[in-house]
Scaffold this motif. Structure first.
Motif, PDB file in Angstrom:
ATOM      1  N   THR A 112       0.826  -1.210   0.000  1.00 14.66           N
ATOM      2  CA  THR A 112       0.000   0.000   0.000  1.00 14.66           C
ATOM      3  C   THR A 112       0.860   1.260   0.000  1.00 14.66           C
ATOM      4  O   THR A 112       0.379   2.350   0.296  1.00 14.66           O
ATOM      5  CB  THR A 112      -0.950   0.024   1.217  1.00 14.66           C
ATOM      6  OG1 THR A 112      -0.183  -0.084   2.431  1.00 14.66           O
ATOM      7  CG2 THR A 112      -1.965  -1.102   1.142  1.00 14.66           C
ATOM      8  N   ASP A 156      -1.373   4.374   1.799  1.00 15.75           N
ATOM      9  CA  ASP A 156      -2.657   4.116   2.460  1.00 15.75           C
ATOM     10  C   ASP A 156      -3.807   4.911   1.853  1.00 15.75           C
ATOM     11  O   ASP A 156      -4.737   5.317   2.549  1.00 15.75           O
ATOM     12  CB  ASP A 156      -2.581   4.419   3.965  1.00 15.75           C
ATOM     13  CG  ASP A 156      -1.872   3.303   4.721  1.00 15.75           C
ATOM     14  OD1 ASP A 156      -2.003   2.136   4.316  1.00 15.75           O
ATOM     15  OD2 ASP A 156      -1.167   3.612   5.696  1.00 15.75           O
ATOM     16  N   ALA A 161      -3.904  -0.934  -3.547  1.00 17.69           N
ATOM     17  CA  ALA A 161      -2.637  -1.651  -3.388  1.00 17.69           C
ATOM     18  C   ALA A 161      -2.000  -1.768  -4.768  1.00 17.69           C
ATOM     19  O   ALA A 161      -2.703  -1.967  -5.765  1.00 17.69           O
ATOM     20  CB  ALA A 161      -2.871  -3.033  -2.785  1.00 17.69           C
TER      21      ALA A 161
END
Length: 347
Positions: A112, A156, A161
């Motif tokens: 991430t 994040d 991802a």
């Protein structure tokens, strides 16, 4: 059991008729070990060395999770804790803001971070050069190349991802810093010795054997490249020993398996890797979605490698699938094979 074996054999024989596959090995076992079945093609056997490629990430993840249990690191640690500012500066700049010092070990483990893969995405020719031209690349060179590329998103960001080898290259270096040891020694101490793996290793010099890998119809020998990606893709093993490892990884022999519930978040990877999701250092492939026309059941947990290697657990049938199709031209091949196997024997 015999009915299952017939289904497995049918899928394997049909799959290995693919012109891209020159050799292959498949080993399937259940948790208890009372079911074991293997198939071989093109001379590859259960004890033939396999270039595990990105299955290596499971070994690196194991070390990170063990060190976490030992309270020697936290997944919330910022990587700035382990590296000089000069090393990290400009590594992650997104829309004019720098996030390099904010990246955490969790960002790397779960992919991430948003960082870009220098080989896969550097240019159209970068991947081909990596295959056709064997060369050594240091950790510092990898970081420098990554700095030249734009990240995909801020760390994040939502539930995004993006799979990038550099995440695990950095984790490998963190392991060495925390343990004050080499990655190969940590693998040996944490994994190889406890599991009795005698034919699994990280090649470190020219005397260490590295298997050839196919790209289309050509067999390549790329030991320098493999030694450059130790933490993200450099491990050598066999189907027999990969089976021991994958059972230990999900069975709690190496670390407390409650971690899979504690760190249960998984995010869908970039479209090119659909339908793969990524959890705490391992792939998660749902079998009940559109890709299987909603006919599948459960999910596959584990990892595949760009060289055609695979090591997955299928909880719905309590079966482990490991092996290799040894082909770099189509990284989706091992995932497709294991998905078809799971679908054929779903309970």
């Amino acid at each position: 059991m015999e009915n299952q074996k017939q289904k497995i054999k049918k899928v394997f024989e049909k799959f290995t008729k693919n012109k891209q596959i020159h050799e292959s090995v498949l080993l399937i076992e259940n948790s208890g070990g009372d079911f074991s079945y293997h198939l071989e093609y093109g001379g590859k056997k259960t004890d033939t060395p396999i270039l595990t490629a990105s299955i290596t990430k499971l070994f690196t993840s194991t070390c990170i999770l063990i060190l976490r249990e030992q309270e020697k690191l936290s997944l919330d640690d910022k990587i700035a804790k382990y590296f000089e500012e000069d090393t990290l500066s400009s590594l992650h700049i997104y829309k004019g803001r720098e996030y390099s010092m904010d990246l955490t070990l969790s960002n790397l483990l779960f992919h991430t971070s948003g960082l870009t893969d220098a080989i896969e995405e550097g240019s159209n020719k970068a991947k081909k050069r990596a295959i056709y031209k064997d060369r050594q690349m240091s950790f510092d060179e990898t970081i420098t190349k990554t700095k030249q590329l734009k990240p995909h998103f801020e760390p994040d960001m939502g539930k995004r991802a993006h799979y990038a080898n550099v995440n695990f290259d950095i984790l490998g270096k963190v392991i060495e810093i925390v343990t004050n040891s080499t990655l190969e020694d940590v693998y040996k101490q944490f994994i190889f010795d406890p599991l009795g793996l005698k034919n699994t290793y990280l090649p470190i010099d020219e005397d260490d054997f590295v298997p050839n890998v196919y790209y289309k119809d050509t067999s390549f020998y790329i030991p320098k490249t493999i030694r450059s990606i130790r933490a993200s893709g450099g491990c050598i093993s066999t189907a027999r020993e990969l089976m021991i490892f994958i059972k230990a990884f999900f069975g709690g022999r190496l670390f407390n398996k409650t971690i899979f519930h504690e760190l249960g978040v998984n995010n869908k990877l970039q479209a090119a890797m659909s339908p793969i999701h990524y959890g705490a250092g391992y792939m998660k492939i749902p079998l009940g979605g559109l890709v299987t026309l909603f006919m599948g059941k459960g999910e596959l947990l584990g990892h595949s490698g760009s060289t055609g290697s695979f090591a997955f657990y299928y909880p719905a049938s309590d079966l482990f699938f490991v092996g290799d199709v040894n082909q770099m031209a189509n990284p989706a091949l091992p995932v497709r094979l294991v998905m078809r196997l799971a679908m054929s024997i779903r309970s």
